[in-house]
Design a protein around this motif. Structure first.
Motif, short mmCIF file in Angstrom:
data_model
loop_
_atom_site.label_atom_id
_atom_site.label_comp_id
_atom_site.label_asym_id
_atom_site.label_seq_id
_atom_site.Cartn_x
_atom_site.Cartn_y
_atom_site.Cartn_z
N VAL A 180 62.98 30.93 45.22
CA VAL A 180 61.81 31.72 45.58
C VAL A 180 62.27 32.96 46.32
O VAL A 180 63.17 32.89 47.16
N ARG A 188 64.98 36.15 51.20
CA ARG A 188 64.03 36.97 51.93
C ARG A 188 64.64 38.36 52.15
O ARG A 188 65.78 38.48 52.61
N LYS A 240 57.35 31.70 56.84
CA LYS A 240 57.78 31.49 55.47
C LYS A 240 58.84 30.40 55.35
O LYS A 240 58.87 29.66 54.35
N TYR A 268 66.43 24.41 56.41
CA TYR A 268 67.02 25.62 55.84
C TYR A 268 68.17 26.10 56.73
O TYR A 268 68.04 26.17 57.95
N TYR A 305 58.10 27.24 52.79
CA TYR A 305 58.85 26.86 51.60
C TYR A 305 59.70 25.62 51.82
O TYR A 305 60.00 24.89 50.87
N PHE A 309 65.85 29.94 49.09
CA PHE A 309 64.83 30.92 49.44
C PHE A 309 65.52 32.23 49.82
O PHE A 309 66.38 32.24 50.70
#
Length: 217
Positions: free
Chosen positions: A129, A155, A141, A171, A145, A153
């Motif tokens: 994502v 960003r 966020k 994460y 997620y 992920f």
């Protein structure tokens, strides 16, 4: 320690306009979602009672579309398979969460969802994502997620690309992508910088470079 080399820029751009609502339940979110309809430029992210409506501006859209191209070049030249979800609403009423990311993809699990619509109640979440957040967002966020179980992920805030991978129950920010392990952050920064002047030339140059990396020695 994770280091980041930001894309050079004279000032932080304004990438989005945001409107945020607090203390909404799922039914209220659904009413707003259906009232706005499908033909809208704004994206909606709902997370535990917070609804953020984001209207992307030029810098946001440039980054989102070029990172999308960056990923597709890598997938094609590496001989991978992909199912593109784009900004599809990843609706999970059971988790009280429903994001619309800038980009989402099935790559490792493409075979699980090929040829049909995704059902997140039974299918795995997207493998990758991507979110562009140039201006401040009230949505956590990472928490969002992580709760959906997204393995990787990305960003990007207009200057710095951060990569997060799901490791040991949370994460972790890392230097390289699980999906594209030979890619460095400098590759994306260089690609975006070159694309600001000539997108076609940037695509051609990056595609040629990737081919050199993946061809048998």
């Amino acid at each position: 320690m994770v280091s980041s080399v930001p894309l050079p820029t004279s000032s932080q751009p304004i990438g989005e306009k945001r409107v945020t609502f607090h203390h909404l339940n799922w039914q209220a979110y659904q009413q707003i979602l259906h009232a706005l309809g499908e033909n809208r430029a704004a994206s909606l992210t709902y997370n535990l009672g917070i609804l953020e409506i984001t209207m992307p501006l030029e810098d946001h859209e440039f980054a989102a579309r070029l990172i999308e191209l960056f990923i597709r070049i890598l997938v094609v030249e590496m001989g991978l398979k992909i199912k593109t979800m784009g900004s599809t609403t990843l609706e999970r009423e059971d988790l009280d969460r429903s994001p619309e990311p800038d980009n989402a993809y099935y790559i490792q699990n493409q075979h699980c969802v090929a040829g049909r619509k995704v059902d997140l109640q039974h299918d795995p979440p997207p493998d990758l994502v991507v979110e562009i957040d140039i201006t401040h967002t009230d949505i956590d966020k990472l928490q969002l997620y992580a709760s959906l179980g997204v393995p990787e992920f990305w960003r990007y805030n207009g200057r710095i690309w951060r990569i997060y991978q799901w490791q040991a129950g949370q994460y972790q920010e890392v230097e390289s992508s699980l999906t594209f392990p030979f890619i460095t952050k400098e590759n994306l920064y260089d690609f975006l910088e070159q694309a600001q002047q000539d997108e076609v030339e940037a695509e051609q140059a990056f595609r040629a470079w990737v081919r050199q990396q993946v061809q048998p020695s």
